[in-house]
Design a protein around this motif. Structure first.
Motif, PDB file in Angstrom:
ATOM      1  N   MET A   1      75.969 -49.474  73.249  1.00 52.01           N
ATOM      2  CA  MET A   1      75.207 -50.599  72.703  1.00 52.01           C
ATOM      3  C   MET A   1      75.956 -51.186  71.502  1.00 52.01           C
ATOM      4  N   SER A   2      75.934 -52.494  71.391  1.00 54.63           N
ATOM      5  CA  SER A   2      76.598 -53.176  70.283  1.00 54.63           C
ATOM      6  C   SER A   2      75.613 -53.360  69.130  1.00 54.63           C
ATOM      7  N   TYR A   3      76.066 -53.048  67.916  1.00 56.24           N
ATOM      8  CA  TYR A   3      75.203 -53.150  66.737  1.00 56.24           C
ATOM      9  C   TYR A   3      75.732 -54.198  65.765  1.00 56.24           C
ATOM     10  N   GLN A   4      74.845 -54.719  64.947  1.00 56.70           N
ATOM     11  CA  GLN A   4      75.219 -55.641  63.891  1.00 56.70           C
ATOM     12  C   GLN A   4      76.032 -54.910  62.825  1.00 56.70           C
ATOM     13  N   LEU A   5      76.812 -55.692  62.063  1.00 55.47           N
ATOM     14  CA  LEU A   5      77.719 -55.113  61.070  1.00 55.47           C
ATOM     15  C   LEU A   5      76.977 -54.246  60.055  1.00 55.47           C
ATOM     16  N   GLU A   6      75.804 -54.704  59.603  1.00 56.74           N
ATOM     17  CA  GLU A   6      75.064 -53.943  58.600  1.00 56.74           C
ATOM     18  C   GLU A   6      74.638 -52.575  59.144  1.00 56.74           C
ATOM     19  N   THR A   7      74.302 -52.526  60.418  1.00 57.88           N
ATOM     20  CA  THR A   7      73.933 -51.258  61.040  1.00 57.88           C
ATOM     21  C   THR A   7      75.144 -50.343  61.156  1.00 57.88           C
ATOM     22  N   GLN A   8      76.267 -50.906  61.540  1.00 58.81           N
ATOM     23  CA  GLN A   8      77.501 -50.124  61.627  1.00 58.81           C
ATOM     24  C   GLN A   8      77.874 -49.539  60.267  1.00 58.81           C
ATOM     25  N   LEU A   9      77.695 -50.328  59.215  1.00 58.33           N
ATOM     26  CA  LEU A   9      78.000 -49.842  57.874  1.00 58.33           C
ATOM     27  C   LEU A   9      77.101 -48.675  57.487  1.00 58.33           C
ATOM     28  N   ALA A  10      75.805 -48.825  57.701  1.00 62.02           N
ATOM     29  CA  ALA A  10      74.862 -47.773  57.330  1.00 62.02           C
ATOM     30  C   ALA A  10      75.146 -46.470  58.069  1.00 62.02           C
ATOM     31  N   GLN A  11      75.689 -46.578  59.277  1.00 58.89           N
ATOM     32  CA  GLN A  11      75.937 -45.400  60.103  1.00 58.89           C
ATOM     33  C   GLN A  11      77.370 -44.875  59.971  1.00 58.89           C
ATOM     34  N   THR A  12      78.147 -45.415  59.050  1.00 63.43           N
ATOM     35  CA  THR A  12      79.540 -45.007  58.903  1.00 63.43           C
ATOM     36  C   THR A  12      79.659 -43.502  58.671  1.00 63.43           C
ATOM     37  N   GLY A  13      80.475 -42.858  59.493  1.00 63.30           N
ATOM     38  CA  GLY A  13      80.728 -41.425  59.328  1.00 63.30           C
ATOM     39  C   GLY A  13      79.677 -40.516  59.897  1.00 63.30           C
ATOM     40  N   ASN A  14      78.572 -41.062  60.395  1.00 69.25           N
ATOM     41  CA  ASN A  14      77.498 -40.220  60.929  1.00 69.25           C
ATOM     42  C   ASN A  14      77.877 -39.623  62.286  1.00 69.25           C
ATOM     43  N   ARG A  15      77.211 -38.520  62.619  1.00 73.15           N
ATOM     44  CA  ARG A  15      77.379 -37.843  63.914  1.00 73.15           C
ATOM     45  C   ARG A  15      78.820 -37.441  64.188  1.00 73.15           C
ATOM     46  N   LYS A  16      79.500 -36.997  63.140  1.00 71.93           N
ATOM     47  CA  LYS A  16      80.877 -36.532  63.288  1.00 71.93           C
ATOM     48  C   LYS A  16      80.975 -35.010  63.296  1.00 71.93           C
ATOM     49  N   ASP A  17      79.848 -34.322  63.173  1.00 68.91           N
ATOM     50  CA  ASP A  17      79.857 -32.855  63.147  1.00 68.91           C
ATOM     51  C   ASP A  17      78.755 -32.331  64.064  1.00 68.91           C
ATOM     52  N   PRO A  18      78.979 -32.422  65.391  1.00 68.74           N
ATOM     53  CA  PRO A  18      77.934 -32.008  66.336  1.00 68.74           C
ATOM     54  C   PRO A  18      77.576 -30.530  66.232  1.00 68.74           C
ATOM     55  N   ALA A  19      78.485 -29.716  65.700  1.00 67.20           N
ATOM     56  CA  ALA A  19      78.197 -28.279  65.600  1.00 67.20           C
ATOM     57  C   ALA A  19      77.021 -28.005  64.678  1.00 67.20           C
ATOM     58  N   THR A  20      76.877 -28.811  63.628  1.00 65.35           N
ATOM     59  CA  THR A  20      75.798 -28.594  62.664  1.00 65.35           C
ATOM     60  C   THR A  20      74.790 -29.735  62.636  1.00 65.35           C
ATOM     61  N   GLY A  21      75.185 -30.902  63.126  1.00 66.83           N
ATOM     62  CA  GLY A  21      74.309 -32.066  63.036  1.00 66.83           C
ATOM     63  C   GLY A  21      74.257 -32.658  61.652  1.00 66.83           C
ATOM     64  N   ALA A  22      75.247 -32.355  60.808  1.00 69.11           N
ATOM     65  CA  ALA A  22      75.278 -32.871  59.436  1.00 69.11           C
ATOM     66  C   ALA A  22      75.226 -34.397  59.433  1.00 69.11           C
ATOM     67  N   VAL A  23      74.336 -34.950  58.626  1.00 70.07           N
ATOM     68  CA  VAL A  23      74.254 -36.401  58.497  1.00 70.07           C
ATOM     69  C   VAL A  23      75.402 -36.919  57.642  1.00 70.07           C
ATOM     70  N   SER A  24      75.655 -36.262  56.520  1.00 74.57           N
ATOM     71  CA  SER A  24      76.767 -36.641  55.664  1.00 74.57           C
ATOM     72  C   SER A  24      78.065 -36.097  56.252  1.00 74.57           C
ATOM     73  N   LEU A  25      79.060 -36.958  56.326  1.00 72.02           N
ATOM     74  CA  LEU A  25      80.358 -36.574  56.888  1.00 72.02           C
ATOM     75  C   LEU A  25      80.940 -35.378  56.135  1.00 72.02           C
ATOM     76  N   PRO A  26      81.347 -34.315  56.821  1.00 71.97           N
ATOM     77  CA  PRO A  26      81.972 -33.170  56.151  1.00 71.97           C
ATOM     78  C   PRO A  26      83.314 -33.549  55.522  1.00 71.97           C
ATOM     79  N   ILE A  27      83.650 -32.888  54.424  1.00 73.00           N
ATOM     80  CA  ILE A  27      84.948 -33.067  53.783  1.00 73.00           C
ATOM     81  C   ILE A  27      85.855 -31.933  54.257  1.00 73.00           C
ATOM     82  N   HIS A  28      86.837 -32.260  55.047  1.00 74.34           N
ATOM     83  CA  HIS A  28      87.758 -31.252  55.592  1.00 74.34           C
ATOM     84  C   HIS A  28      88.954 -31.110  54.648  1.00 74.34           C
ATOM     85  N   LEU A  29      88.920 -30.076  53.842  1.00 78.05           N
ATOM     86  CA  LEU A  29      89.973 -29.878  52.846  1.00 78.05           C
ATOM     87  C   LEU A  29      91.206 -29.170  53.397  1.00 78.05           C
ATOM     88  N   SER A  30      91.111 -28.609  54.570  1.00 73.52           N
ATOM     89  CA  SER A  30      92.228 -27.851  55.118  1.00 73.52           C
ATOM     90  C   SER A  30      93.451 -28.741  55.316  1.00 73.52           C
TER      91      SER A  30
END
Length: 370
Positions: A1-30
């Motif tokens: 589905m195509s979203y408006q720019l404001e929606t894309q911005l609000a969702q930036t980085g979300n759903r990037k950690d399916p193992a935990t479901g973290a909303v906030s993007l994890p910081i990978h320091l390795s």
């Protein structure tokens, strides 16, 4: 589905950690990643080459600018320098004559040391750009609007010229951001940002960005980014992802404030001229008298006298001694960067507070002179 720019911005980085479901993007320091076996990779081998937090940022940048690939760098100037690695000795770039002093400084250094040639043109005049092209021209590099004179270039017209001559069009989109302008949709091949500015938006992260169109440029920039290694840290990438979520809201408020303040300044007797393209949060203005400049800057209390721009706090910069000090005086004055010029990055404060401070200072200057 195509979203408006404001929606894309609000969702930036979300759903990037399916193992935990973290909303906030994890910081990978390795900095290093385990290989399952010889010739096998998770897609991450060494953090200079790729990092999961940086990948999330770069994917977001490409999406927002409607490009094919995004590349994060340690600063805006690192991003500019990386793009210039696409060219070789003897190549010529047609460049906006009014542009950020740091870019001018880098261009001058490269011209002396590498044999690249830079030809400065008023890129708001397509005919002037066309006439400036030679057989050695390989790219057109523009700021729109320009820094600090806020001149807008017709990107579509310049893109048409670039395509007809089979050369690249590079656009610095730092001032307008993808909220107000998406140069790739207008025909540009490469977009550059000092991500320290509006994309970061909080004066707490130093970063740059490059967004490209097409596979060939993406492959070249991938090699250049990995070879140079001027990439932001995972924490800086996370800060940018966090900041992108509110980019639309910030730019909307900064723009409404700037529009009101541009009108106020235009009507004040202490002001000679206001340079504002009608949108965005950046404007410049000239005081009536050069001797007023130090007094004006010393009396600022709410607005900061500081370099940089695009943050939530309002900044006023003096290009003559700060951002454009490395440009020769004669060249500065020729294009209109005079000693009475101040650049104003309007923040998100209440507009009345900003106007009250400006009015108090400007009224005082006029009153003392009468």
């Amino acid at each position: 589905m195509s979203y408006q720019l404001e929606t894309q911005l609000a969702q930036t980085g979300n759903r990037k950690d399916p193992a935990t479901g973290a909303v906030s993007l994890p910081i990978h320091l390795s900095t290093a990643y385990i290989h399952p076996g010889i010739g096998q990779s998770t897609g991450y081998d060494y953090s200079r080459t790729a990092n999961p937090t940086r990948t999330a940022l770069e994917e977001a940048l490409a999406l927002l600018e409607r490009g094919d690939s995004g590349f994060a760098f340690s600063s805006g100037m690192a991003a500019v320098h990386a793009v210039l690695q696409l060219f070789k000795s003897g190549d010529e770039l047609i460049v906006s004559e009014d542009l950020y002093g740091g870019s001018y400084r880098l261009f001058h250094q490269l011209e002396e040391r590498t044999g690249l040639n830079f030809k400065y043109v008023d890129t708001t005049l397509p005919n002037s750009v066309e006439k400036a092209l030679t057989t050695n021209s390989k790219a057109i590099f523009i700021e729109s609007p320009t820094n600090p004179l806020m001149k807008e270039t017709d990107i579509e017209a310049i893109a048409h010229i670039a395509k007809s001559h089979n050369i690249l069009l590079i656009v610095d989109n730092t001032f307008y951001t993808p909220i107000l302008q998406q140069p790739i949709t207008l025909g540009a091949d490469i977009v550059i940002h000092s991500a320290t500015k509006y994309l970061g938006g909080h004066n707490d992260v130093l970063a740059g960005a490059v967004i490209t169109k097409g596979q060939a440029l993406a492959e070249q920039l991938t090699t250049i980014q990995n070879s140079i290694g001027a990439v932001p840290s995972p924490l800086d990438c996370w800060l940018l992802v966090r900041s992108l979520k509110t980019l639309g809201l910030r730019v909307e408020r900064q723009q409404s404030n700037a529009q009101a303040l541009a009108a106020f300044l235009q009507a004040h007797p202490a002001i000679d001229s206001v340079l504002y393209p009608g949108q965005g949060g950046m404007l410049s203005f000239r005081l009536q008298r050069e001797e007023w400049v130090p007094l004006f800057l010393e009396r600022l209390e709410l607005i900061a006298f500081a370099e940089s721009l695009g943050g939530v706090e309002s900044f006023i910069t003096y290009p003559t001694t700060q951002t454009h000090a490395d440009i020769p005086v004669a060249e500065r004055e020729r294009v209109g960067i005079c000693a009475r010029l101040l650049r104003f990055s309007v923040g998100i404060e209440h507009v009345q507070d900003l106007q009250n401070e400006l009015q108090s200072i400007l009224d005082g200057l006029v009153g003392e002179d009468s």
